[in-house]
Design a protein around this motif. Structure first.
Motif: not given
Ligand SMILES: Nc1ncnc2c1ncn2[C@@H]1O[C@H](COP(=O)(O)OP(=O)(O)OP(=O)(O)O)[C@@H](O)[C@H]1O
Ligand SMILES: [Mg+2]
Length: 466
Positions: A416-424, A444-449, A454-456
């Motif tokens: 959840e924390l990771e997801k929140g940080l990515i969205i931010k 770039y690739k890691t973030l894309q993955y 997370f379906g963001i």
């Protein structure tokens, strides 16, 4: 514990513990929500945390004065109700306090009945002041949509336009991000029109497969396609005399757009497989979270249909641009979910509210509502504290403020924390992956993955089905 409405909140300030204890017992019994502190400094700390309807303070404490507290408090909020307790024979300072804006004073030793009466009078005035403020707002807001709150000028403009155009028959296009209240506005327009006794029917264009949408809108005759076992009327017919709400109109395919345009122009429809024309008697209100002008340029939306639907346009601002509306909505939802759950939560602490005010709210009011619903259930005390808020809020704030994030004793939901940080990070980078990746120290690739994992998705692009 059943959620009994408290009479109001009182902060007691007195350096004598015995005195505080007596007051707390008496006033709690009277149904007030009471907190007591031993001095001015502690009182100011409490006031940073939350609001109190009334402050009952001793005048002379060891090396502090209730007058100082009075001054500081009124500087912040001139409407704050303060009552001073003075020792017998120091009436001069009491008079001074009244001049400085105290509501009243009580002479020590306190007399129980007199105390209760004075407080009752004070709360009567607090109630009146509050009603006044509410009344004033009602007048200013012209017509408020039931259950739709907002004081921000952009929201007032929405209320004004809705009141003005509800009675007309023009089409309305409501534009706003997910969860900003588009459906609430559409219903309010229907309820404010001559058509209110007729149906209001909504259809989500994003949730219906292309092959079925024409039949959903216009109906079909028996045998017109496989599975059409009987004649069925569509929502344009079913809503006859009423309003049809075309939600997520930006998702409608181009072929259907052409048919819809023809129906609006000719003012008649034909069922799929049907031979007769049926008069169209509905008002069309549509909504989108897309920039339709941009979709037109991309060839995804017909310009001629756009002009038919966009006769009146209502823009709903995202929650993050509405300032203090976050506070008003939070208080509204706290009350709603505290009542619904039977869990007594009286409000939200200032630090927790600050986190909410600083959050970016990709899901807007809908997200705020569900955050408060959860927080009411999680609350450890009768005030929502930062710890009671979901991790996406606290983590986003840690990222924004660069505050080192500490591992709480009970651990955290890491994903959840990771997801929140990515969205931010994506929001800050305006959804450009290449810009967000360095913010997170990722390739770039890691973030894309991770976005995929997370379906963001960018909120405006998200297709929701109901
Ligand atoms: N100003 C507001 N005051 C109170 N509640 C609100 C307000 N705006 C929205 N809500 C509530 O938030 C939720 C979402 O509102 P609504 O369904 O109207 O949003 P929407 O813009 O249609 O969202 P979506 O694009 O996701 O369909 C509803 O529960 C609604 O009651
Ligand atoms: Mg909606």
């Amino acid at each position: 514990m059943p959620n009994q409405a408290k009479k109001g909140s009182i902060l007691i300030v007195d350096d004598e513990k015995g005195q505080r204890d007596i007051l707390r017992v008496i006033l709690t019994k009277q149904g007030y929500d009471v907190v007591d502190v031993p001095g001015v400094r502690e009182a100011l700390k409490q006031l940073e945390r939350r609001e109190f309807d009334l402050i009952l303070t001793d005048l002379k404490m060891q090396d502090e004065s209730g007058l100082d507290l009075l001054k500081r408090v009124l500087a912040d909020d001139p409407q704050q109700c303060v009552i001073l307790m003075t020792a017998h024979g120091t009436v001069d300072s009491a008079v001074e306090a009244m001049k400085k804006g105290a509501f009243d004073y009580l002479e020590k030793p306190l007399e129980r009945d007199n105390l209760i009466l004075t407080l009752a009078r004070a709360f009567e005035r607090i109630g009146l002041l509050r009603e006044n403020r509410v009344l004033q707002k009602r007048v200013e807001a012209i017509q408020t949509i039931p259950n739709m709150l907002g004081e921000h000028p952009k929201m007032r403009e929405v209320f004004r336009v809705v009141a003005k155009i509800a009675a007309s028959t023009s089409t309305v296009l409501i534009v706003g991000e997910s969860g900003t209240g588009k459906e609430l506005v559409a219903r309010a327009i229907h309820d404010g029109s001559q058509r209110r006794a007729r149906p209001f029917l909504a259809i989500n264009c994003a949730a219906i497969p292309d092959t079925l949408i024409e039949s959903e809108l216009f109906g079909h005759e028996k045998g017109s396609f496989t599975g059409a076992n009987a004649r069925e009327i569509g929502i344009f017919e079913a809503a006859g005399g009423g309003t049809v709400f075309l939600d997520e109109i930006g998702e409608m395919n181009v072929a259907m757009q052409a048919k819809l345009l023809r129906a609006i122009q000719e003012k008649e429809i034909r069922r799929v497989g049907g031979k007769v024309n049926i008069p169209l008697d509905v008002r069309i209100v549509s909504a989108t979270n897309k920039e339709l002008e941009q979709e037109i340029r991309r060839g995804n939306f017909r310009e001629d249909l756009f002009y038919r639907l966009n006769v009146i346009r209502i823009n709903l601002p995202p929650l993050r641009e509405r300032g203090s509306d976050v506070k008003i909505l939070t208080e509204f939802f706290v009350k709603k979910y505290s009542q619904a759950s039977g869990i007594a939560v009286d409000g939200i602490s200032r630090p927790a509210l600050k986190l909410l005010m600083n959050y970016i709210w990709p899901g807007n009011v809908r997200q705020l509502e569900s955050v408060i619903e959860r927080s009411v259930l999680m609350a450890e005390s009768n005030y929502i504290e930062p710890e009671d808020l979901p991790v996406e809020i606290t983590a986003a704030s840690a990222l924004a403020g660069g505050i080192p994030f500490e591992l709480p004793p009970e651990g955290i939901a890491f994903e959840e924390l990771e997801k929140g940080l990515i969205i931010k990070a994506m929001e800050r980078a305006e959804w450009v992956i290449g810009k967000a990746a360095p913010l997170l120290g990722m390739s770039y690739k890691t973030l894309q993955y991770r976005l995929e994992k997370f379906g963001i998705e960018r909120p405006e692009r998200r297709n929701k089905s109901y």
